[in-house]
Scaffold this motif. Structure first.
Motif, PDB file in Angstrom:
ATOM      1  N   ILE A   4      13.101  98.479 -11.881  1.00  0.00           N
ATOM      2  CA  ILE A   4      12.895  99.597 -12.792  1.00  0.00           C
ATOM      3  C   ILE A   4      12.369  99.065 -14.117  1.00  0.00           C
ATOM      4  O   ILE A   4      12.638  97.941 -14.497  1.00  0.00           O
ATOM      5  CB  ILE A   4      14.184 100.410 -13.016  1.00  0.00           C
ATOM      6  CG1 ILE A   4      15.294  99.530 -13.595  1.00  0.00           C
ATOM      7  CG2 ILE A   4      14.630 101.071 -11.746  1.00  0.00           C
ATOM      8  CD1 ILE A   4      16.493 100.296 -14.046  1.00  0.00           C
ATOM      9  N   SER A   5      11.628  99.891 -14.791  1.00  0.00           N
ATOM     10  CA  SER A   5      11.081  99.513 -16.086  1.00  0.00           C
ATOM     11  C   SER A   5      11.892 100.205 -17.168  1.00  0.00           C
ATOM     12  O   SER A   5      11.969 101.422 -17.202  1.00  0.00           O
ATOM     13  CB  SER A   5       9.619  99.949 -16.156  1.00  0.00           C
ATOM     14  OG  SER A   5       9.107  99.669 -17.424  1.00  0.00           O
ATOM     15  N   LEU A   6      12.528  99.410 -18.026  1.00  0.00           N
ATOM     16  CA  LEU A   6      13.336  99.963 -19.101  1.00  0.00           C
ATOM     17  C   LEU A   6      12.550 100.002 -20.399  1.00  0.00           C
ATOM     18  O   LEU A   6      11.815  99.087 -20.712  1.00  0.00           O
ATOM     19  CB  LEU A   6      14.593  99.123 -19.316  1.00  0.00           C
ATOM     20  CG  LEU A   6      15.676  99.196 -18.268  1.00  0.00           C
ATOM     21  CD1 LEU A   6      16.829  98.271 -18.642  1.00  0.00           C
ATOM     22  CD2 LEU A   6      16.195 100.603 -18.114  1.00  0.00           C
ATOM     23  N   SER A   7      12.739 101.075 -21.128  1.00  0.00           N
ATOM     24  CA  SER A   7      12.218 101.169 -22.489  1.00  0.00           C
ATOM     25  C   SER A   7      13.285 101.867 -23.309  1.00  0.00           C
ATOM     26  O   SER A   7      14.241 102.422 -22.779  1.00  0.00           O
ATOM     27  CB  SER A   7      10.901 101.944 -22.529  1.00  0.00           C
ATOM     28  OG  SER A   7      11.129 103.305 -22.264  1.00  0.00           O
ATOM     29  N   VAL A   8      13.128 101.849 -24.605  1.00  0.00           N
ATOM     30  CA  VAL A   8      14.119 102.452 -25.494  1.00  0.00           C
ATOM     31  C   VAL A   8      14.280 103.930 -25.174  1.00  0.00           C
ATOM     32  O   VAL A   8      15.383 104.470 -25.185  1.00  0.00           O
ATOM     33  CB  VAL A   8      13.723 102.237 -26.968  1.00  0.00           C
ATOM     34  CG1 VAL A   8      14.675 102.940 -27.897  1.00  0.00           C
ATOM     35  CG2 VAL A   8      13.677 100.755 -27.280  1.00  0.00           C
ATOM     36  N   SER A   9      13.206 104.609 -24.848  1.00  0.00           N
ATOM     37  CA  SER A   9      13.273 106.044 -24.582  1.00  0.00           C
ATOM     38  C   SER A   9      13.967 106.368 -23.260  1.00  0.00           C
ATOM     39  O   SER A   9      14.411 107.500 -23.064  1.00  0.00           O
ATOM     40  CB  SER A   9      11.874 106.653 -24.601  1.00  0.00           C
ATOM     41  OG  SER A   9      11.078 106.072 -23.595  1.00  0.00           O
ATOM     42  N   THR A  10      14.083 105.401 -22.345  1.00  0.00           N
ATOM     43  CA  THR A  10      14.740 105.669 -21.072  1.00  0.00           C
ATOM     44  C   THR A  10      16.221 105.309 -21.064  1.00  0.00           C
ATOM     45  O   THR A  10      16.915 105.601 -20.101  1.00  0.00           O
ATOM     46  CB  THR A  10      14.051 104.895 -19.930  1.00  0.00           C
ATOM     47  OG1 THR A  10      14.133 103.499 -20.197  1.00  0.00           O
ATOM     48  CG2 THR A  10      12.612 105.321 -19.760  1.00  0.00           C
ATOM     49  N   GLY A  80      29.869  94.553 -28.063  1.00  0.00           N
ATOM     50  CA  GLY A  80      28.760  95.087 -27.292  1.00  0.00           C
ATOM     51  C   GLY A  80      28.083  94.127 -26.342  1.00  0.00           C
ATOM     52  O   GLY A  80      28.476  92.980 -26.171  1.00  0.00           O
ATOM     53  N   THR A  81      27.025  94.640 -25.742  1.00  0.00           N
ATOM     54  CA  THR A  81      26.213  93.903 -24.783  1.00  0.00           C
ATOM     55  C   THR A  81      24.811  93.750 -25.352  1.00  0.00           C
ATOM     56  O   THR A  81      24.173  94.743 -25.700  1.00  0.00           O
ATOM     57  CB  THR A  81      26.147  94.666 -23.446  1.00  0.00           C
ATOM     58  OG1 THR A  81      27.474  94.863 -22.964  1.00  0.00           O
ATOM     59  CG2 THR A  81      25.330  93.919 -22.420  1.00  0.00           C
ATOM     60  N   ASP A  82      24.347  92.506 -25.463  1.00  0.00           N
ATOM     61  CA  ASP A  82      23.015  92.241 -25.993  1.00  0.00           C
ATOM     62  C   ASP A  82      21.956  92.536 -24.934  1.00  0.00           C
ATOM     63  O   ASP A  82      22.102  92.162 -23.772  1.00  0.00           O
ATOM     64  CB  ASP A  82      22.894  90.784 -26.430  1.00  0.00           C
ATOM     65  CG  ASP A  82      23.828  90.445 -27.581  1.00  0.00           C
ATOM     66  OD1 ASP A  82      24.085  91.343 -28.407  1.00  0.00           O
ATOM     67  OD2 ASP A  82      24.301  89.297 -27.651  1.00  0.00           O
ATOM     68  N   ILE A  83      20.875  93.220 -25.362  1.00  0.00           N
ATOM     69  CA  ILE A  83      19.790  93.601 -24.463  1.00  0.00           C
ATOM     70  C   ILE A  83      18.476  93.302 -25.163  1.00  0.00           C
ATOM     71  O   ILE A  83      18.336  93.559 -26.358  1.00  0.00           O
ATOM     72  CB  ILE A  83      19.864  95.103 -24.105  1.00  0.00           C
ATOM     73  CG1 ILE A  83      21.189  95.409 -23.418  1.00  0.00           C
ATOM     74  CG2 ILE A  83      18.696  95.523 -23.234  1.00  0.00           C
ATOM     75  CD1 ILE A  83      21.483  96.868 -23.252  1.00  0.00           C
ATOM     76  N   LYS A  84      17.511  92.758 -24.437  1.00  0.00           N
ATOM     77  CA  LYS A  84      16.189  92.472 -25.000  1.00  0.00           C
ATOM     78  C   LYS A  84      15.179  93.363 -24.281  1.00  0.00           C
ATOM     79  O   LYS A  84      15.047  93.303 -23.066  1.00  0.00           O
ATOM     80  CB  LYS A  84      15.848  91.001 -24.823  1.00  0.00           C
ATOM     81  CG  LYS A  84      14.639  90.564 -25.594  1.00  0.00           C
ATOM     82  CD  LYS A  84      14.543  89.040 -25.556  1.00  0.00           C
ATOM     83  CE  LYS A  84      13.635  88.518 -26.609  1.00  0.00           C
ATOM     84  NZ  LYS A  84      14.230  88.352 -27.912  1.00  0.00           N
ATOM     85  N   LEU A  85      14.473  94.217 -25.046  1.00  0.00           N
ATOM     86  CA  LEU A  85      13.457  95.106 -24.482  1.00  0.00           C
ATOM     87  C   LEU A  85      12.168  94.944 -25.275  1.00  0.00           C
ATOM     88  O   LEU A  85      12.161  95.135 -26.489  1.00  0.00           O
ATOM     89  CB  LEU A  85      13.893  96.574 -24.568  1.00  0.00           C
ATOM     90  CG  LEU A  85      15.069  97.022 -23.712  1.00  0.00           C
ATOM     91  CD1 LEU A  85      15.394  98.474 -24.005  1.00  0.00           C
ATOM     92  CD2 LEU A  85      14.769  96.841 -22.250  1.00  0.00           C
ATOM     93  N   GLY A  86      11.107  94.595 -24.609  1.00  0.00           N
ATOM     94  CA  GLY A  86       9.805  94.501 -25.253  1.00  0.00           C
ATOM     95  C   GLY A  86       9.753  93.569 -26.444  1.00  0.00           C
ATOM     96  O   GLY A  86       9.079  93.859 -27.421  1.00  0.00           O
ATOM     97  N   GLY A  87      10.502  92.489 -26.425  1.00  0.00           N
ATOM     98  CA  GLY A  87      10.489  91.535 -27.516  1.00  0.00           C
ATOM     99  C   GLY A  87      11.440  91.868 -28.658  1.00  0.00           C
ATOM    100  O   GLY A  87      11.584  91.091 -29.585  1.00  0.00           O
ATOM    101  N   ASP A  88      12.086  93.028 -28.619  1.00  0.00           N
ATOM    102  CA  ASP A  88      13.055  93.411 -29.642  1.00  0.00           C
ATOM    103  C   ASP A  88      14.466  93.261 -29.098  1.00  0.00           C
ATOM    104  O   ASP A  88      14.704  93.435 -27.902  1.00  0.00           O
ATOM    105  CB  ASP A  88      12.847  94.864 -30.089  1.00  0.00           C
ATOM    106  CG  ASP A  88      11.548  95.064 -30.840  1.00  0.00           C
ATOM    107  OD1 ASP A  88      11.148  94.144 -31.582  1.00  0.00           O
ATOM    108  OD2 ASP A  88      10.935  96.138 -30.698  1.00  0.00           O
ATOM    109  N   ASP A  89      15.406  92.957 -30.001  1.00  0.00           N
ATOM    110  CA  ASP A  89      16.806  92.802 -29.617  1.00  0.00           C
ATOM    111  C   ASP A  89      17.570  94.090 -29.887  1.00  0.00           C
ATOM    112  O   ASP A  89      17.410  94.705 -30.947  1.00  0.00           O
ATOM    113  CB  ASP A  89      17.457  91.662 -30.399  1.00  0.00           C
ATOM    114  CG  ASP A  89      16.899  90.309 -30.003  1.00  0.00           C
ATOM    115  OD1 ASP A  89      16.583  90.132 -28.816  1.00  0.00           O
ATOM    116  OD2 ASP A  89      16.787  89.437 -30.877  1.00  0.00           O
TER     117      ASP A  89
END
Length: 103
Positions: A4-10, A80-89
């Motif tokens: 699946i492809s994750l983005s901030v909006s999803t 919390g849980t650290d997540i990296k999406l599209g180069g942002d933390d």
């Protein structure tokens, strides 16, 4: 297993959780000394980009969230849980781990 492809909006947090974009770590000290990547501390400030629907109380009613999208917050260091999406933390954490709203 499908990818699946994750983005901030999803990303939609559940319950009393919030999704926070982590602020950039300081590049240098107050005295002007540049810090290498391994000497930088994990930032504890970020901006809320998504919020859950709220925690259920004993009666089964939803308690409204005290924070909202766009608030800058200070949160616990190891929360919390650290997540990296599209180069942002980002960090996904519970509302109880937020210490203050920063103006």
């Amino acid at each position: 297993m499908a990818a699946i492809s994750l983005s901030v909006s999803t990303v939609k947090p559940l319950g009393d959780r919030v999704f926070v974009k982590v602020s950039e770590a300081e590049e240098r000290t107050a005295g002007g000394i540049f810090l290498p990547d391994n000497a930088k501390e994990k930032p504890q400030v970020g901006e809320i980009v998504a919020v859950g629907s709220g925690k259920l109380n004993e009666k089964g009613d939803r308690q409204p969230m005290e924070v909202q999208i766009g608030n800058k917050v200070l949160y616990s260091k190891y929360a919390g849980t650290d997540i990296k999406l599209g180069g942002d933390d980002y960090v996904l954490l519970s509302e109880k781990d937020i210490l203050a709203v920063v103006s």
